[in-house]
Scaffold this motif. Structure first.
Motif, PDB file in Angstrom:
ATOM      1  N   PRO A 244       0.917  -1.255  -0.039  1.00 39.81           N
ATOM      2  CA  PRO A 244      -0.145   0.049  -0.158  1.00 39.81           C
ATOM      3  C   PRO A 244       0.789   1.121  -0.044  1.00 39.81           C
ATOM      4  O   PRO A 244       1.688   1.353   0.889  1.00 39.81           O
ATOM      5  N   LEU A 245       0.438   2.245  -0.921  1.00 38.36           N
ATOM      6  CA  LEU A 245       1.155   3.289  -0.863  1.00 38.36           C
ATOM      7  C   LEU A 245       1.434   3.987   0.251  1.00 38.36           C
ATOM      8  O   LEU A 245       2.480   4.779   0.659  1.00 38.36           O
ATOM      9  N   LEU A 246       0.304   3.945   1.171  1.00 39.21           N
ATOM     10  CA  LEU A 246       0.326   4.639   2.765  1.00 39.21           C
ATOM     11  C   LEU A 246       1.667   4.193   3.447  1.00 39.21           C
ATOM     12  O   LEU A 246       2.001   4.804   4.155  1.00 39.21           O
ATOM     13  N   LYS A 247       1.983   2.928   3.300  1.00 39.58           N
ATOM     14  CA  LYS A 247       3.024   2.371   4.086  1.00 39.58           C
ATOM     15  C   LYS A 247       4.248   2.753   3.609  1.00 39.58           C
ATOM     16  O   LYS A 247       5.116   3.128   4.333  1.00 39.58           O
ATOM     17  N   ILE A 248       4.383   3.228   2.351  1.00 34.35           N
ATOM     18  CA  ILE A 248       5.639   3.613   1.767  1.00 34.35           C
ATOM     19  C   ILE A 248       5.677   5.099   2.321  1.00 34.35           C
ATOM     20  O   ILE A 248       6.837   5.785   2.741  1.00 34.35           O
ATOM     21  N   VAL A 249       4.598   6.032   2.100  1.00 32.75           N
ATOM     22  CA  VAL A 249       4.497   7.358   2.610  1.00 32.75           C
ATOM     23  C   VAL A 249       4.813   7.504   4.114  1.00 32.75           C
ATOM     24  O   VAL A 249       5.731   8.132   4.622  1.00 32.75           O
ATOM     25  N   GLU A 250       4.243   6.407   4.888  1.00 29.07           N
ATOM     26  CA  GLU A 250       4.623   6.463   6.226  1.00 29.07           C
ATOM     27  C   GLU A 250       6.247   6.352   6.589  1.00 29.07           C
ATOM     28  O   GLU A 250       6.741   7.079   7.253  1.00 29.07           O
ATOM     29  N   ASN A 251       6.905   5.576   5.687  1.00 26.72           N
ATOM     30  CA  ASN A 251       8.302   5.437   5.902  1.00 26.72           C
ATOM     31  C   ASN A 251       9.192   6.496   5.373  1.00 26.72           C
ATOM     32  O   ASN A 251      10.074   6.820   6.029  1.00 26.72           O
ATOM     33  N   VAL A 252       8.954   7.068   4.138  1.00 28.41           N
ATOM     34  CA  VAL A 252       9.537   8.000   3.268  1.00 28.41           C
ATOM     35  C   VAL A 252       9.294   9.457   3.152  1.00 28.41           C
ATOM     36  O   VAL A 252       9.961  10.146   2.820  1.00 28.41           O
ATOM     37  N   GLY A 253       7.683   9.398   3.478  1.00 29.31           N
ATOM     38  CA  GLY A 253       7.330  10.879   3.552  1.00 29.31           C
ATOM     39  C   GLY A 253       6.948  10.972   2.054  1.00 29.31           C
ATOM     40  O   GLY A 253       6.876  10.501   1.316  1.00 29.31           O
ATOM     41  N   THR A 254       6.565  12.580   1.775  1.00 29.78           N
ATOM     42  CA  THR A 254       6.301  12.990   0.300  1.00 29.78           C
ATOM     43  C   THR A 254       7.109  14.274   0.100  1.00 29.78           C
ATOM     44  O   THR A 254       7.531  14.976   1.093  1.00 29.78           O
ATOM     45  N   PRO A 255       7.242  14.662  -1.148  1.00 24.17           N
ATOM     46  CA  PRO A 255       6.928  13.878  -2.311  1.00 24.17           C
ATOM     47  C   PRO A 255       7.927  12.714  -2.394  1.00 24.17           C
ATOM     48  O   PRO A 255       9.000  12.926  -1.948  1.00 24.17           O
ATOM     49  N   SER A 256       7.566  11.709  -3.052  1.00 29.24           N
ATOM     50  CA  SER A 256       8.379  10.502  -3.327  1.00 29.24           C
ATOM     51  C   SER A 256       8.073  10.087  -4.539  1.00 29.24           C
ATOM     52  O   SER A 256       6.813   9.788  -5.041  1.00 29.24           O
ATOM     53  N   TYR A 257       9.152   9.368  -5.239  1.00 31.21           N
ATOM     54  CA  TYR A 257       8.788   8.624  -6.432  1.00 31.21           C
ATOM     55  C   TYR A 257       8.983   7.299  -6.101  1.00 31.21           C
ATOM     56  O   TYR A 257       9.722   6.602  -5.404  1.00 31.21           O
ATOM     57  N   VAL A 258       7.911   6.332  -6.646  1.00 34.48           N
ATOM     58  CA  VAL A 258       7.696   4.908  -6.355  1.00 34.48           C
ATOM     59  C   VAL A 258       7.637   4.091  -7.877  1.00 34.48           C
ATOM     60  O   VAL A 258       6.885   4.600  -8.656  1.00 34.48           O
ATOM     61  N   TYR A 259       8.639   3.253  -7.932  1.00 30.13           N
ATOM     62  CA  TYR A 259       8.610   2.410  -9.083  1.00 30.13           C
ATOM     63  C   TYR A 259       8.534   1.009  -9.007  1.00 30.13           C
ATOM     64  O   TYR A 259       8.555   0.819  -7.848  1.00 30.13           O
ATOM     65  N   SER A 260       7.709   0.474  -9.953  1.00 31.05           N
ATOM     66  CA  SER A 260       7.216  -0.940  -9.799  1.00 31.05           C
ATOM     67  C   SER A 260       8.168  -2.033 -10.570  1.00 31.05           C
ATOM     68  O   SER A 260       8.323  -1.681 -11.642  1.00 31.05           O
ATOM     69  N   HIS A 261       8.785  -2.725  -9.486  1.00 33.41           N
ATOM     70  CA  HIS A 261       9.722  -3.652 -10.440  1.00 33.41           C
ATOM     71  C   HIS A 261       9.364  -4.643 -11.453  1.00 33.41           C
ATOM     72  O   HIS A 261       9.621  -4.628 -12.367  1.00 33.41           O
ATOM     73  N   ALA A 262       7.884  -5.167 -11.076  1.00 37.72           N
ATOM     74  CA  ALA A 262       7.366  -5.882 -11.952  1.00 37.72           C
ATOM     75  C   ALA A 262       6.943  -5.201 -13.276  1.00 37.72           C
ATOM     76  O   ALA A 262       7.241  -5.811 -14.451  1.00 37.72           O
ATOM     77  N   THR A 263       6.672  -3.859 -13.304  1.00 39.29           N
ATOM     78  CA  THR A 263       6.313  -3.097 -14.405  1.00 39.29           C
ATOM     79  C   THR A 263       7.183  -2.997 -15.281  1.00 39.29           C
ATOM     80  O   THR A 263       7.315  -3.208 -16.514  1.00 39.29           O
ATOM     81  N   LEU A 264       8.420  -2.556 -14.788  1.00 40.84           N
ATOM     82  CA  LEU A 264       9.712  -2.130 -15.328  1.00 40.84           C
ATOM     83  C   LEU A 264      10.124  -3.633 -15.960  1.00 40.84           C
ATOM     84  O   LEU A 264      10.625  -3.653 -17.191  1.00 40.84           O
ATOM     85  N   ARG A 265      10.122  -4.495 -15.284  1.00 39.89           N
ATOM     86  CA  ARG A 265      10.662  -6.089 -15.885  1.00 39.89           C
ATOM     87  C   ARG A 265       9.546  -6.457 -17.243  1.00 39.89           C
ATOM     88  O   ARG A 265      10.093  -6.644 -18.200  1.00 39.89           O
ATOM     89  N   HIS A 266       8.257  -6.153 -17.143  1.00 39.74           N
ATOM     90  CA  HIS A 266       7.295  -6.646 -17.963  1.00 39.74           C
ATOM     91  C   HIS A 266       7.705  -5.639 -19.181  1.00 39.74           C
ATOM     92  O   HIS A 266       7.538  -6.344 -20.371  1.00 39.74           O
ATOM     93  N   HIS A 267       7.839  -4.388 -19.155  1.00 37.17           N
ATOM     94  CA  HIS A 267       7.827  -3.298 -20.082  1.00 37.17           C
ATOM     95  C   HIS A 267       9.192  -3.715 -20.802  1.00 37.17           C
ATOM     96  O   HIS A 267       9.426  -3.970 -22.141  1.00 37.17           O
ATOM     97  N   PHE A 268      10.330  -4.093 -20.362  1.00 38.78           N
ATOM     98  CA  PHE A 268      11.386  -4.437 -20.895  1.00 38.78           C
ATOM     99  C   PHE A 268      11.375  -5.647 -21.749  1.00 38.78           C
ATOM    100  O   PHE A 268      11.699  -5.828 -22.725  1.00 38.78           O
TER     101      PHE A 268
END
Ligand SMILES: *Cc1c(COP(=O)(O)O)cnc(C)c1O
Length: 417
Positions: A17-41
């Protein structure tokens, strides 16, 4: 296609959940999906199955080490435009013999660095650059493998700032000069002509300009062969577009089919330099609403991400969809979504219908994986946002948020002050 989706009205990246990432790193922040990167490549790679080819991912679209490392592991090479990108590529484990070096303004030290590293080839964009490379290679007792970049004079019908293959553009050499340059190159003792390269522009959403350019360059190759100059690498550049709004760009398969059909029988190894199509939809920028305010003529949503984090809307009037991180049932509003920077050009969206938001809510700026972080700056002394990579139910901070100390790194006050 991407791995940002809702579960119970909460946006997730893969299983986090993005909420969990934001709790840890705050905002603004970039979030990348490994699965999407891999799939597109892999999808792009597959579109050229069966013909000798090398994918050189375009570093300028997203040059985070973790992203480059992921592609290195899938067999990618790299398209670089600076010594800095060469350094990143090597750090990420991209083999130098899979790196192509493009760019109109390579400095002598950058050329030497690339020669010493043993890159696959240089895309040369001017006669003077050709002379300089010959000179540098001679001094290093090397032979520089080169392609000349031709400007095929086709209109990619994209934004003028990201269209590069028209006569009026600074890129490459026109068809006439390029033949002359090839003749000179063939006579130089410290360059070895191995390829032809071109790149017509970015966010191209039709196949026709790619096909036109290829036909044009095939004619050039025939001319060169008749002069006894043989070409083993054909570098088509990048440029395939993605869906930001309502565009319907060709799928990589359609692009691949059109290219291979236009190519016909060719003994050349293809080099492809995709950037945006691989990473664009694999990343988002998460931001928090600071304030809302009613103007006399319009409403504003003021968020904590700004043009220094994502400059595409300001620079190209680019459209990025804006989605709520937590969906609610309330009505939508029409507003400008703006950042805290002291410029009227500092907006992420103009006159946009977005979910009803209040101070404290989180928004996801979609399709921010390409030319997002790489174009970010410290304008207004804003520390740059962190980058996070999600892999299934785990996330990793692949670049930490800059600190105030980072902002003044390398600055000093001279003794007379
Ligand atoms: C920018 C660039 C690319 C990548 O373009 P995309 O539109 O992101 O695919 C490839 N090759 C060259 C030479 C470039 O300048």
């Amino acid at each position: 296609m991407h791995h940002f989706h809702y579960r119970d009205n909460h946006m997730f990246c893969e299983d986090v959940p993005l909420l969990k990432i934001v709790e840890n790193v705050g905002t603004p922040s970039y979030v990348y999906s490994h699965a999407t990167l891999r799939h597109h490549f892999l999808t792009f790679q597959k579109a050229f199955e069966g013909v000798p080819h090398l994918i050189c991912f375009s570093a300028k679209s997203n040059s985070n080490l973790a992203v480059l490392k992921l592609f290195a592991g899938l067999g990618s090479g790299l398209d670089i435009v600076s010594g800095g990108e060469l350094f990143r590529g090597l750090q990420a484990g991209i083999p130098p013999e899979r790196i192509v070096y493009s760019g109109v303004g390579k400095r002598e030290d950058e050329i030497e660095y690339a020669l010493q590293s043993g890159v696959l080839m240089f895309s040369i964009e001017s006669f003077q650059e050709l002379e300089l490379i010959n000179h540098c290679a001679g001094r290093l007792k090397k032979k520089a493998p080169i392609a000349l970049r031709v400007n095929p004079d086709v209109d990619p019908k994209t934004h003028p700032y990201i269209s590069t293959g028209l006569k009026e553009h600074k890129f490459g050499l026109d068809t006439k000069s390029v033949v002359e340059a090839y003749k000179s190159a063939a006579a130089f003792s410290h360059v070895e002509v191995i390829g032809v390269s071109y790149h017509i522009g970015s966010q191209v959403t039709e196949v026709a300009p790619f096909v036109d350019a290829l036909h044009h360059v095939k004619e050039l190759i025939t001319t060169l062969e008749s002069l006894g100059i043989s070409i083993s690498y054909l570098d088509l550049g990048g440029g395939l577009g993605i869906t930001y709004d309502r565009e319907s760009p060709p799928h990589p398969n359609e692009y691949g089919r059109a290219i291979l059909e236009a190519l016909g029988d060719s003994p050349c190894t293809l080099i492809l330099e995709p950037g945006r199509v691989i990473v664009g939809n694999a990343g988002i920028l998460v931001t928090r609403v600071l304030y809302t305010k009613r103007g006399e003529t319009k409403d504003f949503v003021i968020v904590d991400a700004a043009m220094n984090d994502l400059v595409r809307p300001s620079l190209y009037k680019a459209y990025h969809a804006i989605e709520p991180v937590v969906r609610n049932e309330k009505d939508t509003i029409r507003a400008d979504v703006v950042g805290p920077i002291c410029e009227s050009a500092d907006f992420l969206a103009k006159d946009r219908e977005i979910p009803h938001v209040e101070a404290g809510d989180l928004l996801a700026v979609m399709s921010a994986g390409a030319y997002g972080f790489t174009m970010s700056s410290n304008y207004n002394s804003r520390p740059r946002a962190p980058e996070v990579m999600v892999n299934q139910d785990q996330f990793y901070v692949v670049r930490e948020r800059e600190s105030y100390e980072d902002l003044i790194k390398g600055e000093s006050i001279p003794p007379f002050l």
